[in-house]
Design an enzyme around this catalytic site. Sequence first.
Site, PDB file in Angstrom:
ATOM      1  N   ASP A  14       0.789  -1.111   0.043  1.00 47.50           N
ATOM      2  CA  ASP A  14      -0.088  -0.134   0.063  1.00 47.50           C
ATOM      3  C   ASP A  14       0.932   1.287   0.032  1.00 47.50           C
ATOM      4  O   ASP A  14       1.014   1.954   0.948  1.00 47.50           O
ATOM      5  CB  ASP A  14      -0.977  -0.096   1.353  1.00 47.50           C
ATOM      6  N   HIS A 244       9.972  -0.391   8.564  1.00 47.02           N
ATOM      7  CA  HIS A 244       9.126  -1.641   8.780  1.00 47.02           C
ATOM      8  C   HIS A 244       9.298  -2.724   7.547  1.00 47.02           C
ATOM      9  O   HIS A 244       9.443  -3.666   7.623  1.00 47.02           O
ATOM     10  CB  HIS A 244       7.769  -1.176   9.154  1.00 47.02           C
TER      11      HIS A 244
END
Length: 318
Positions: A14, A244
């Site tokens: 995303d 991340h």
Amino acid sequence: MTDTTRHKVIFDTDPGVDDALALYYLIRHPQVDLLGVTTVFGNAPVALTTRNARFLLREWGHGAPVHAGASGPLTPDMPPEAFPTHIHGENGLGDHPVDLDPTDDPDDAAQFLIDMIRLHPGQIRVLAVGRMTNLARAVQMAPDIAGLVRDVVIMGGAFRVPGNITPAAEANIWGDPLAADIVFGAAWRVVAVPLDLTTRTFMDRSTLNDLGARGGPGMRLVADLSQNYVRFYQAAGYDGMLVHDAAAAVCLTDPDLFTLTTGEVRVLSDGMALGLTLMNPADRQGPMGAWQGRPRQFAALEGQPQAILDRIAQVCTG
């Protein structure tokens, strides 16, 4: 016979600033064959995350197909969610200029996953760094793919640390907890790279800028679109950014840098602890209860943060 030295990867994403670094890592890695990108809502609406994925691939000269996926969660009665424009900008890429318009793509990411996994039995590795909605829908539509996929690596969860969207939950899991519970409960191998480790994998600003200077136009783009992301962390007292999603990409290619804990995993999909990831660890099993019949999955609660950062630098500037 499966060639374990090569990685046939589908990237479920995303974009998203840290997603961009993870995508660049996959493109640059000499042993990764990026077969496609599937997009999902999360850091921005799916129309923007799809546009952003196409923009990044075009800028980096890669021809992987992009398939748009879920625009909302499977979880019923989810609380309203505002897209994190204060982190990823209004356009999802730190408000870096993007010269492509969003398009109204068909929602075919789940079918693309099914088709590719069946086409390459035992070979596909799925790296999912957003909501798990596309993966959950794929395995619901075609349960057989769980036995055909090589593995699923996700960035998500907070097992022994607080979450980053509520005290209980990490954002990717919180955004569609029912989907995450389905993914952890399917009969495929899942390795989660959670906040337990990613919040210790911090790239300082000087390193990011150095990589941008040394890594050519591709890494320069990553550094440029990451500047608002860095400013978000600066407001919290950190001079740099957490990586991340790139950490999860490194887990896919360099598992020796990670220490895995195994056990059955459940995700709560209602109440004040919505999105909480709970493992019944194999080394200290409690009563099975809600974990009964669930497969044992894996979570990288520990690892080598500096070695992970070094690997990202090596691949992205090599």
